[in-house]
Motif scaffolding. Structure first.
Motif, PDB file in Angstrom:
ATOM      1  N   THR A 191       0.868  -1.191   0.000  1.00 52.26           N
ATOM      2  CA  THR A 191       0.000   0.000   0.000  1.00 52.26           C
ATOM      3  C   THR A 191       0.898   1.233   0.000  1.00 52.26           C
ATOM      4  O   THR A 191       1.879   1.265   0.736  1.00 52.26           O
ATOM      5  CB  THR A 191      -0.844   0.063   1.302  1.00 52.26           C
ATOM      6  N   LYS A 321       1.140  -4.779   3.340  1.00 52.53           N
ATOM      7  CA  LYS A 321      -0.251  -4.837   3.817  1.00 52.53           C
ATOM      8  C   LYS A 321      -0.403  -5.791   4.988  1.00 52.53           C
ATOM      9  O   LYS A 321       0.064  -6.926   4.928  1.00 52.53           O
ATOM     10  CB  LYS A 321      -1.159  -5.331   2.691  1.00 52.53           C
ATOM     11  N   GLU A 344      -3.988   8.228  -0.287  1.00 52.84           N
ATOM     12  CA  GLU A 344      -3.710   6.808  -0.488  1.00 52.84           C
ATOM     13  C   GLU A 344      -3.929   6.508  -1.961  1.00 52.84           C
ATOM     14  O   GLU A 344      -5.031   6.658  -2.472  1.00 52.84           O
ATOM     15  CB  GLU A 344      -4.628   5.947   0.365  1.00 52.84           C
TER      16      GLU A 344
END
Ligand code: DP6
Length: 348
Positions: A191, A321, A344
């Motif tokens: 991420t 993650k 994000e």
């Protein structure tokens, strides 16, 4: 009277964030953007530039630029110099990929789905998207492997880091050109979070930074240092997928941290010195350091985020993650709320 069909093509390209930086060129004057060292980046498929190239009813050779108006897009503020570089690259693409400029004039429209000129590398995505839009305009199969490598090399001449945006999720740019980094963690495992502390235009462009760092004494040994760090990092990232992956990943985090400081030290030791840190950048970095310690003490298997800054004050974090990482991100968002905006970006 039949209406003339004016040709048009659209393309989008992602930005990328370098973990081993391209900083310093072998020549600042030959316009080919050859780096003094290899670099490694993660492709940010959630941060994209959109470019449309269209024929217009003007004479051959006329080139105009306009913001690409579409919901969700922000047009960059293109300086005179920025526009000129963009136009030069368009001409380069038409000449190298076809037989020169079309018979009519050309309109280039461009915009980003993220803030421009704030260390989120909009020049990488916009030059990649321009190259792809012209290739599409000329009917090339931009997904074909050899075409893609050729377009990446061509895009590099417009803006060096753009050559990495053609490959994903990892891109390695070395003497052979850019290519996909193999055997590294997939984007499904990662991420990306950007903490934007300041989205105003940067005072020293990255092109100028490439020139200025040649005056830093720390540039001595920098190519070797960057190559060594790249090899160590690739090894750690590969091992992060295996047994005891946590140790390797956390070692990778240390290497990425060191590389970011290495580049910023080049800036501050140039003559004249310059820098991109805002007070809030340091606040974020210190906070992340504290949060890492706390997260590790709660969960011994915690993987630290990879933390890096480009030529701008904003901080990028790449998380492995996990439940812990999601909690960390939520906590971080709350803690920085008064001084940074968290974005994000999906990694596809
Ligand atoms: C700090 O690709 O913007 O983002 O080749 O002159 O257009 P030009 O420079 P540019 O440099 C990017 C520098 C960097 C580090 C990186 O992306 O590797």
């Amino acid at each position: 009277m039949s209406e003339i069909q004016l040709k048009s093509a659209t393309a989008t390209a992602p930005s990328n964030i370098a973990l081993i930086k391209y900083m310093g060129k072998t020549s600042n004057h030959d316009g080919t953007n050859r780096p003094v060292n290899s670099s490694l980046s993660l492709t940010l498929s959630g941060f994209r530039s959109h470019v449309r190239v269209s024929e217009i009813e003007k004479e051959r050779g006329a080139i105009d630029w306009a913001p690409f108006r579409k919901a969700g897009l922000q047009a960059p503020e293109l300086s005179e110099r920025g526009r000129e570089k963009f136009f030069q690259h368009a001409v380069r693409c038409f000449e190298r990929l076809g037989s020169g400029l079309p018979q009519r004039g050309i309109l280039i429209e461009s915009a980003n789905d993220f803030p421009s000129d704030c260390g989120l590398a909009s020049s990488a995505s916009s030059f990649a998207a321009l190259t792809l839009a012209i290739a599409t305009f000329l009917g090339l199969d931009v997904e074909e492997r050899s075409v893609r490598s050729k377009l990446s090399a061509l895009s590099r001449e417009g803006s060096g880091s753009s050559c990495r945006s053609f490959f994903s999720p990892w891109s390695v740019w070395n003497e052979e050109g850019a290519s996909r980094g193999e055997g590294l963690p997939g984007s499904n495992l990662l991420t990306h979070v950007a903490l934007v502390v300041d989205d105003s235009k940067k005072r020293v462009s990255s092109s100028e930074a490439h020139q200025r760092v040649s005056t830093s004494l720390l540039m001595r040994g920098r190519p070797e240092r960057a190559e060594t760090r790249l090899n160590l990092l690739l090894d750690c990232l590969k091992r992060s997928l295996g047994t005891d992956g946590q140790t390797s990943w956390n070692r990778a985090a240390q290497l990425v941290w060191a590389e970011s400081w290495d580049m910023h030290a080049l800036f501050e030791t140039s003559d004249p010195a310059f820098g991109y840190f805002a007070p809030e950048s340091l606040r974020v970095l210190n906070l992340v350091r504290d949060m890492n310690e706390a997260a590790l003490s709660r969960d011994a298997s915690f993987r630290f985020p990879l933390v890096t800054m480009d030529a701008g004050p904003n901080v990028h974090l790449i998380f492995w993650k996990s439940e812990q990482a999601s909690l960390y991100i939520d906590d971080l968002r709350t803690k920085v709320r008064s001084f940074a905006r968290m974005i994000e970006g999906a990694l596809i």
